[in-house]
Design an enzyme around this catalytic site. Sequence first.
Site, PDB file in Angstrom:
ATOM      1  N   ARG A 102       0.842  -1.192   0.000  1.00  0.00           N
ATOM      2  CA  ARG A 102       0.000   0.000   0.000  1.00  0.00           C
ATOM      3  C   ARG A 102       0.881   1.247   0.000  1.00  0.00           C
ATOM      4  NH1 ARG A 102      -5.113   1.765  -1.076  1.00  0.00           N
ATOM      5  NH2 ARG A 102      -6.111   2.862   0.652  1.00  0.00           N
ATOM      6  N   THR A 377      -9.884   0.163  -9.906  1.00  0.00           N
ATOM      7  CA  THR A 377      -8.880  -0.621  -9.207  1.00  0.00           C
ATOM      8  C   THR A 377      -8.882  -1.903  -9.992  1.00  0.00           C
ATOM      9  OG1 THR A 377      -9.281   0.433  -7.111  1.00  0.00           O
ATOM     10  CG2 THR A 377      -8.462  -1.804  -6.977  1.00  0.00           C
ATOM     11  N   THR A 395      -4.101  -0.837  -7.271  1.00  0.00           N
ATOM     12  CA  THR A 395      -4.869   0.355  -7.641  1.00  0.00           C
ATOM     13  C   THR A 395      -4.045   1.631  -7.699  1.00  0.00           C
ATOM     14  OG1 THR A 395      -6.904   1.551  -7.123  1.00  0.00           O
ATOM     15  CG2 THR A 395      -5.499   0.996  -5.270  1.00  0.00           C
ATOM     16  N   ASN A 397      -6.217   4.152  -7.172  1.00  0.00           N
ATOM     17  CA  ASN A 397      -7.426   4.666  -6.525  1.00  0.00           C
ATOM     18  C   ASN A 397      -8.443   5.057  -7.592  1.00  0.00           C
ATOM     19  OD1 ASN A 397      -9.208   5.224  -4.512  1.00  0.00           O
ATOM     20  ND2 ASN A 397      -8.478   7.290  -4.157  1.00  0.00           N
ATOM     21  N   ASP A 419      -7.995   8.275   0.257  1.00  0.00           N
ATOM     22  CA  ASP A 419      -8.512   7.205   1.122  1.00  0.00           C
ATOM     23  C   ASP A 419      -8.328   7.512   2.607  1.00  0.00           C
ATOM     24  OD1 ASP A 419      -9.611   5.571  -0.763  1.00  0.00           O
ATOM     25  OD2 ASP A 419      -7.970   4.128  -0.834  1.00  0.00           O
ATOM     26  N   SER A 448      -7.761   1.021   3.452  1.00  0.00           N
ATOM     27  CA  SER A 448      -8.254   0.492   2.169  1.00  0.00           C
ATOM     28  C   SER A 448      -9.448  -0.427   2.393  1.00  0.00           C
ATOM     29  CB  SER A 448      -7.117  -0.300   1.510  1.00  0.00           C
ATOM     30  OG  SER A 448      -7.570  -0.970   0.368  1.00  0.00           O
ATOM     31  N   GLY A 469     -13.634  -1.603  -6.789  1.00  0.00           N
ATOM     32  CA  GLY A 469     -14.954  -1.010  -6.529  1.00  0.00           C
ATOM     33  C   GLY A 469     -15.005  -0.118  -5.305  1.00  0.00           C
ATOM     34  N   GLY A 470     -13.836   0.362  -4.819  1.00  0.00           N
ATOM     35  CA  GLY A 470     -13.838   1.276  -3.672  1.00  0.00           C
ATOM     36  C   GLY A 470     -14.564   0.646  -2.502  1.00  0.00           C
TER      37      GLY A 470
HETATM   38  O1  DON Z   1      -7.992   1.047  -1.323  1.00  0.00           O
HETATM   39  C1  DON Z   1      -9.165   1.270  -1.570  1.00  0.00           C
HETATM   40  O2  DON Z   1     -10.077   0.800  -0.925  1.00  0.00           O
HETATM   41  C2  DON Z   1      -9.502   2.133  -2.772  1.00  0.00           C
HETATM   42  N1  DON Z   1      -8.414   3.008  -3.087  1.00  0.00           N
HETATM   43  C3  DON Z   1      -9.860   1.266  -3.903  1.00  0.00           C
HETATM   44  C4  DON Z   1     -10.284   2.054  -5.102  1.00  0.00           C
HETATM   45  C5  DON Z   1     -11.097   1.298  -6.057  1.00  0.00           C
HETATM   46  O3  DON Z   1     -11.439   0.157  -5.859  1.00  0.00           O
HETATM   47  C6  DON Z   1     -11.529   2.017  -7.265  1.00  0.00           C
HETATM   48  N2  DON Z   1     -12.288   1.177  -8.088  1.00  0.00           N
HETATM   49  N3  DON Z   1     -12.897   0.611  -8.746  1.00  0.00           N
END
Ligand code: DON
Length: 566
Positions: A102, A377, A395, A397, A419, A448, A469-470
């Site tokens: 990370r 991501t 990712t 981000n 984040d 994350s 997918g955040g």
């Molecule tokens: O680490 C995380 O949770 C976010 N930065 C992930 C970002 C993400 O999945 C964007 N996506 N589709």
Amino acid sequence: MYQFSWKQVVIFLLSIVLLSSCAERVPVGMGVTGKQGMVVTAHPEASRIGLMILKKGGNAMDAAVAVEFALAVCYPAAGNIAGGGFWVTRTSAGKVYTLDYREKAPMAASRDMFLGPDGEVARGLSSETILAAGVPGTVDGMLKAHEKFGSLPWNSVIQPAIDMARNGFRITKAQAISLNSIQTTILERNTTKPAFVNDSTWSEGDLLIQTDLANTLERIRDFRRDGFYAGQTAQYIVDQMKESGGLITLEDLAKYESVWREPIEGDYRNYHFYSMAPPSSGGVALKQLLGILSNWDVASMGHNTVESVHYMVEAEKRVYADRAEYLGDPAFTEIPVDKLTEPRYLIKRADEIQKERATPSDSVFYGKIVLKESLETTHYSIADQWGNAVSATTTLNGGYGCKIVVKGGGFFLNNEMDDFSSKPGSPNLYGLIGNEANAIAPEKRMLSCMTPTIITKDHKLFMVVGSPGGSTIITSVFQTVLNVIDHGMTMQQAVSAKRFHHQWLPDIIQYEPEAIDTVSVMRLTSMGQHLKKTGKIGRVDAILIWPNGTMEGGADPRGDDTAKGY
Ligand code: DON
């Protein structure tokens, strides 16, 4: 013996009959199958390269390193060398290792760096400027992973990505649309014209050649760590920081280290799972969700019925509330992982859930989900013939990170600093709120949601799964696991099935069109749930190992995702 559901046994027997009658045909419900290896990634070129490494005799870890670098070339929206991620890997001997690569906040970062003079979060500062960039972790992560597990030489796992960058690859239709949508922004944020800008518009099948990136990858091939964290590449990054007003210094780069961590592990029904520990919230949250759900017979509720949606959503509200309060970088915050995941606590949380009534999310902060931004991501799942497996999520981000390309280096910088919780209670790109535990501090890792996960059954590899997918990563993985274990789906069915998501705040169930039928939507609303139809949720790439050793790849139809096996 595996205890597969009768539905899975029927599908499996049917698939054997069909496969033996016609080797080329893929049986209904099954994804791509293979006996010796399987690679599932977000891009056909990355899957091709991963499979090539396996066929050359490389193990799953060699293929994973090759895929990570390949994605940095053929999937620039999320694949990266200037981002970060998490690896969960299981060896053929059954030991599981997890690697945290990370990003970290630069040393000059400070708690209130994204607040304006009025004390409020300055819009876009944490995501759309160079201040959004954390110190990248990917290259160190891949070096550490390869040193520990690689069986092929370093040169041979990175070379396919170098060749693809130098000679170019054909972009997909989705990529042409995506690249066209950011042309103006890239030109606004960069003083030279990077490879991602086309004189006219991008079309499907155009060749994307990335010469600067090929040169950078060659430096990484030849000088390893010093090919990125020192020397020419590091100087390019720092020069870019000077030009665009960023914080990352040569010292930040020199000090970056990825970290091996203990996995978060637990049992769900007759299965054992391993996932990522903080600074990802993924493993803790998945363990909480599965722990709460194990109090009920999910199979008998049915897939995406009023009952199953209600119970899952009520669990999600509580788990995301815990996440906001307690989780962050373990080097900076005491995280009560044991307390949050102990069965007694999870039974208590399950007991709070009312059968017929939604619990309103208990806060005045109604975080706004901003889904306009392209969120990218990427996750890949790989398994080899020896029982090694890698589940990795990586990712920048947001899509293309902060959309600044390091001049001379040819790669996008991440916008992972978003984040962090810029201000307690203020939502980030994903509408997630956080608190003290995830406040910005120099050299701290931002929290994350990434949830790369490996599941075993009777000590044998059973599933490799994860998603981008955040904030929806955790719930996408959660649903995929239930789809297979409780609802008896094949891997491909489980990945393709429509999804829904609740993250405590805002108090809304987002659902993909057709995920929940109209009558169920009305019934859930009458129970006090708030529902909102949304776009795509998650992009799961996963592998299921059937009882006879057949590997089934589940590639998410929501994107260009491709499974390749042999
Ligand atoms: O680490 C995380 O949770 C976010 N930065 C992930 C970002 C993400 O999945 C964007 N996506 N589709």
